[in-house]
Design an enzyme around this catalytic site. Structure first.
Site, PDB file in Angstrom:
ATOM      1  N   THR A  86       0.854  -1.212  -0.111  1.00  8.40           N
ATOM      2  CA  THR A  86       0.239   0.081  -0.045  1.00  8.40           C
ATOM      3  C   THR A  86       0.874   1.381  -0.398  1.00  8.40           C
ATOM      4  O   THR A  86       1.144   1.669   1.297  1.00  8.40           O
ATOM      5  CB  THR A  86      -1.219  -0.157   1.352  1.00  8.40           C
ATOM      6  OG1 THR A  86      -0.418  -0.495   1.853  1.00  8.40           O
ATOM      7  CG2 THR A  86      -2.039  -0.976   0.959  1.00  8.40           C
ATOM      8  N   THR A 122      -1.026  -2.851   5.980  1.00  7.49           N
ATOM      9  CA  THR A 122      -1.345  -1.162   6.346  1.00  7.49           C
ATOM     10  C   THR A 122      -2.776  -0.672   5.077  1.00  7.49           C
ATOM     11  O   THR A 122      -2.068  -0.217   4.305  1.00  7.49           O
ATOM     12  CB  THR A 122       0.055  -0.386   6.729  1.00  7.49           C
ATOM     13  OG1 THR A 122       0.161  -1.793   7.357  1.00  7.49           O
ATOM     14  CG2 THR A 122      -1.000   0.674   7.508  1.00  7.49           C
ATOM     15  N   PHE A 252      13.038   4.025  21.510  1.00  2.63           N
ATOM     16  CA  PHE A 252      12.518   4.195  20.608  1.00  2.63           C
ATOM     17  C   PHE A 252      12.448   5.549  21.088  1.00  2.63           C
ATOM     18  O   PHE A 252      12.117   7.075  20.470  1.00  2.63           O
ATOM     19  CB  PHE A 252      11.195   4.523  19.983  1.00  2.63           C
ATOM     20  CG  PHE A 252      11.113   3.232  18.814  1.00  2.63           C
ATOM     21  CD1 PHE A 252      10.461   2.329  19.718  1.00  2.63           C
ATOM     22  CD2 PHE A 252      10.518   3.416  17.580  1.00  2.63           C
ATOM     23  CE1 PHE A 252      10.820   0.775  18.380  1.00  2.63           C
ATOM     24  CE2 PHE A 252      10.686   2.357  17.071  1.00  2.63           C
ATOM     25  CZ  PHE A 252      10.978   0.994  17.220  1.00  2.63           C
ATOM     26  N   ALA A 255      18.481   9.222  19.935  1.00  2.00           N
ATOM     27  CA  ALA A 255      18.712  10.516  18.524  1.00  2.00           C
ATOM     28  C   ALA A 255      19.633   9.613  17.304  1.00  2.00           C
ATOM     29  O   ALA A 255      20.010   8.869  17.679  1.00  2.00           O
ATOM     30  CB  ALA A 255      18.694  11.651  18.834  1.00  2.00           C
ATOM     31  N   GLY A 256      18.859  10.517  16.915  1.00  2.00           N
ATOM     32  CA  GLY A 256      19.680   9.338  15.212  1.00  2.00           C
ATOM     33  C   GLY A 256      19.638  11.182  13.893  1.00  2.00           C
ATOM     34  O   GLY A 256      18.998  12.622  14.460  1.00  2.00           O
ATOM     35  N   CYS A 263       8.081   2.053   6.365  1.00  2.00           N
ATOM     36  CA  CYS A 263       6.449   1.792   7.056  1.00  2.00           C
ATOM     37  C   CYS A 263       6.730   3.320   7.991  1.00  2.00           C
ATOM     38  O   CYS A 263       5.598   4.115   7.331  1.00  2.00           O
ATOM     39  CB  CYS A 263       6.249   0.953   8.389  1.00  2.00           C
ATOM     40  SG  CYS A 263       6.504  -0.216   7.632  1.00  2.00           S
ATOM     41  N   LYS A 266       5.446   6.535   5.815  1.00  2.00           N
ATOM     42  CA  LYS A 266       4.652   6.383   4.284  1.00  2.00           C
ATOM     43  C   LYS A 266       3.187   6.355   5.518  1.00  2.00           C
ATOM     44  O   LYS A 266       2.501   6.598   5.135  1.00  2.00           O
ATOM     45  CB  LYS A 266       4.567   4.618   3.583  1.00  2.00           C
ATOM     46  CG  LYS A 266       3.392   4.245   3.542  1.00  2.00           C
ATOM     47  CD  LYS A 266       3.792   2.846   2.368  1.00  2.00           C
ATOM     48  CE  LYS A 266       3.833   1.914   3.179  1.00  2.00           C
ATOM     49  NZ  LYS A 266       2.284   1.630   3.661  1.00  2.00           N
TER      50      LYS A 266
HETATM   51  C1  UDX Z   1       8.689   0.219  11.916  1.00  2.00           C
HETATM   52  C2  UDX Z   1       7.555  -0.558  13.297  1.00  2.00           C
HETATM   53  O1  UDX Z   1       8.801  -1.205  14.826  1.00  2.00           O
HETATM   54  C3  UDX Z   1       7.121  -2.201  13.213  1.00  2.00           C
HETATM   55  O2  UDX Z   1       5.915  -2.592  13.833  1.00  2.00           O
HETATM   56  C4  UDX Z   1       5.937  -1.303  11.523  1.00  2.00           C
HETATM   57  O3  UDX Z   1       4.965  -2.595  11.439  1.00  2.00           O
HETATM   58  C5  UDX Z   1       6.789  -1.876  10.653  1.00  2.00           C
HETATM   59  O4  UDX Z   1       7.294  -0.112  11.188  1.00  2.00           O
HETATM   60  P1  UDX Z   1      10.881  -1.128  10.615  1.00  2.00           P
HETATM   61  O5  UDX Z   1      10.333  -0.267   9.495  1.00  2.00           O
HETATM   62  O6  UDX Z   1      11.439  -2.315  10.277  1.00  2.00           O
HETATM   63  O7  UDX Z   1       9.598  -1.069  11.537  1.00  2.00           O
HETATM   64  O8  UDX Z   1      12.428   0.013  12.093  1.00  2.00           O
HETATM   65  P2  UDX Z   1      11.951   0.068  13.192  1.00  2.00           P
HETATM   66  O9  UDX Z   1      13.239  -0.574  13.951  1.00  2.00           O
HETATM   67  O10 UDX Z   1      10.419   0.369  14.304  1.00  2.00           O
HETATM   68  O11 UDX Z   1      12.792   1.841  13.111  1.00  2.00           O
HETATM   69  C6  UDX Z   1      12.181   2.969  11.577  1.00  2.00           C
HETATM   70  C7  UDX Z   1      13.142   3.904  12.246  1.00  2.00           C
HETATM   71  O12 UDX Z   1      13.242   4.893  13.655  1.00  2.00           O
HETATM   72  C8  UDX Z   1      14.322   3.504  11.560  1.00  2.00           C
HETATM   73  O13 UDX Z   1      14.625   4.949  10.550  1.00  2.00           O
HETATM   74  C9  UDX Z   1      15.183   3.962  13.388  1.00  2.00           C
HETATM   75  O14 UDX Z   1      16.426   4.064  12.595  1.00  2.00           O
HETATM   76  C10 UDX Z   1      14.693   5.186  13.491  1.00  2.00           C
HETATM   77  N1  UDX Z   1      14.939   4.773  14.962  1.00  2.00           N
HETATM   78  C11 UDX Z   1      13.903   3.796  15.763  1.00  2.00           C
HETATM   79  C12 UDX Z   1      15.307   5.870  15.482  1.00  2.00           C
HETATM   80  O15 UDX Z   1      16.032   6.665  15.205  1.00  2.00           O
HETATM   81  N2  UDX Z   1      15.206   5.935  16.474  1.00  2.00           N
HETATM   82  C13 UDX Z   1      14.877   5.209  17.863  1.00  2.00           C
HETATM   83  O16 UDX Z   1      15.014   5.050  18.983  1.00  2.00           O
HETATM   84  C14 UDX Z   1      14.335   4.129  16.988  1.00  2.00           C
END
Ligand code: UDX
Length: 442
Positions: A86, A122, A252, A255-256, A263, A266
């Protein structure tokens, strides 16, 4: 129980393989013959730790099959999962439902009475009802159940997330659909995984609200990091302490350079668009989207500034995947950052342990390097963009020796400033005080 899984992308493939591992008969369907042929040979078409073992085992056991013949798979299935893409629709940020609708039309044609049709992709709230009405219109005399079952899999740990989720969410409208979902998730239920049975609308909202909240949490700590930089704070210490409040939680809060992936970007856009469509603008999430976009640009400007200060023209980028343990670069901050560097005429040397092949398709005029040490050769600035394990214990003296400059910008805070002592490098990170080489003792 016979399951058909439509779509062998990330969600469909992982879910299909894991359901087979539970012992169900699973047939995965995709329109692309090349993908199906590879999967039939037991070859993983996505990068996901542990997937190939499960593929092989279940193909050999005869519980897992792959086909391009949707009608045949659906006609034999008790439960049909729709797990097609999607993507963001051009123009209005809303999720594009064309693949869902195309799959639904084919399911309608092939299904037998009593089939349970589950949307795993989704989708915005209300989609399940639209799909139900469409199938009903196509096959008015065939009873079926419509269910929503969003996934919460993270790339890189998707199998573990499937096998040990925090919760499973199913949105149902009748007993038959509910019963089927209890059966397919019974193996998890035995491990005491909470199964939330709710309405379809709630299930659809839960998925978007979860991702929007997590993206907001990341964006919040990124903004706190900015404030730490201006005030002498340390975002890791702040995050650690606020995360100990159970109401907040420690996850979560790293910082970055901004969130990326298939996901969060979008889904936050679609969540905001849904709010606008219904006249209830989701201002928080609108801001999250905007702040995250700006952040990627400001990270690039930071690097450009360091390169200019060093009087140099070469930046080494370590890591381009949006996070470690994946070759996925979709909406990775690295893409915007590298493009901005190239836009300024800066030479970019890249290393990534898994994403260089995917990267080559979208990043041009850069130098691809076989190792991190090769990437840093002659660089004035090294930018650490993805927290891959291989970057956690670099020989920093060697890095400094290979470089032409001495600036290491760690946008994932994987080093502690004292790790840099005696390395000859100047260390910058996110939301923490900058430590110049001269202030570090060996
Ligand atoms: C995410 C959701 O966690 C998952 O439940 C959903 O089904 C799909 O989207 P994903 O995209 O695989 O999963 O990655 P995730 O580990 O959640 O990280 C997403 C983004 O956030 C990454 O770019 C990651 O680097 C960033 N991030 C995550 C941070 O910058 N800091 C954090 O503390 C956590």
């Amino acid at each position: 129980m016979n399951i058909a899984m439509i779509g062998t992308g990330y969600v469909g493939l992982v879910s299909g393989v894991c359901f087979a591992e539970f012992g169900f008969e699973v047939t995965c369907v995709d329109t692309k013959p090349a993908i199906i042929e590879r999967l039939q040979r037991g070859e993983a078409t996505i990068y996901e730790p542990g997937l190939e073992d499960l593929l092989e085992r279940n193909i050999t056991a005869g519980t897992l099959r792959f086909t391009t013949d949707l009608a045949e798979a659906v006609a034999a299935a008790d439960v049909v999962f729709i797990a097609v893409g999607t993507p963001s629709r051009r123009g209005d940020d809303q999720a594009d439902l064309q693949y869902i609708m195309a799959a639904a039309d084919q399911v309608a044609e092939a299904m037998r009475p009593g089939t349970v049709v589950v949307i795993k992709s989704t989708v915005v709230v209300g989609t399940g009802t639209k799909v139900r009405d469409r199938i009903r219109a196509a096959r008015p005399n065939v009873p079926f159940s419509m269910v929503s079952n969003p996934e919460f899999l993270r790339e890189g740990s998707a199998i573990e997330d499937f096998m040990r989720p925090d919760r499973v969410v199913v949105g149902v409208e009748d007993e038959h659909g509910s019963e089927a979902m209890h059966r397919v998730y019974r193996p998890l239920y035995l491990r005491e995984t909470p199964l939330i049975v709710t309405t379809r609308e709630n299930a659809e909202l839960i998925k978007y609200a979860t991702n929007a909240f997590l993206a907001m949490k990341v964006t919040f700590i990124n903004q706190v990091a900015d404030l730490c930089e201006k005030t002498g704070g340390n975002v890791q210490d702040v995050a650690h302490a606020i995360g100990m409040d159970n109401r907040i939680g420690s996850k979560f809060l790293h910082a970055g350079p901004g969130f990326g992936g298939s996901c969060f970007p979008k889904d936050t856009r679609a969540f905001a668009a849904t709010g606008r469509d219904h006249g209830v603008p989701q201002k928080l999430i609108e801001s999250v989207v905007e702040i995250n976009e700006k952040r990627k640009r400001s990270m690039a400007e930071r690097l450009i500034g360091f390169a200019r200060e060093a009087g140099g023209n070469t930046v080494a980028v370590l890591g381009i995947s949006f996070k470690p343990n994946t070759d996925d670069i979709r909406e990775s901050p690295a893409l915007d950052i590298v493009s901005a560097l190239r836009g300024e005429g800066i030479e970019v040397r890249i290393h990534d342990p898994a994403a260089m092949e995917t990267g080559k398709a979208v990043l041009h005029d850069v130098t691809w390097c076989a190792s991190p040490y090769e990437a840093v050769e002659g660089a004035h600035v090294v930018a650490l963009l993805t927290e891959w394990n291989v970057y956690r214990a670099l020989d920093l003296k060697r890095v400094a020796k290979e470089m032409s400059g001495k600036v290491l910008v760690d946008l994932r805070n994987i080093y502690q400033p004292q790790d840099l002592a005696g390395s000859g490098l100047e260390y910058h990170s996110v939301g923490r005080p900058t430590l110049l080489e001269s202030s570090l003792t060996d």
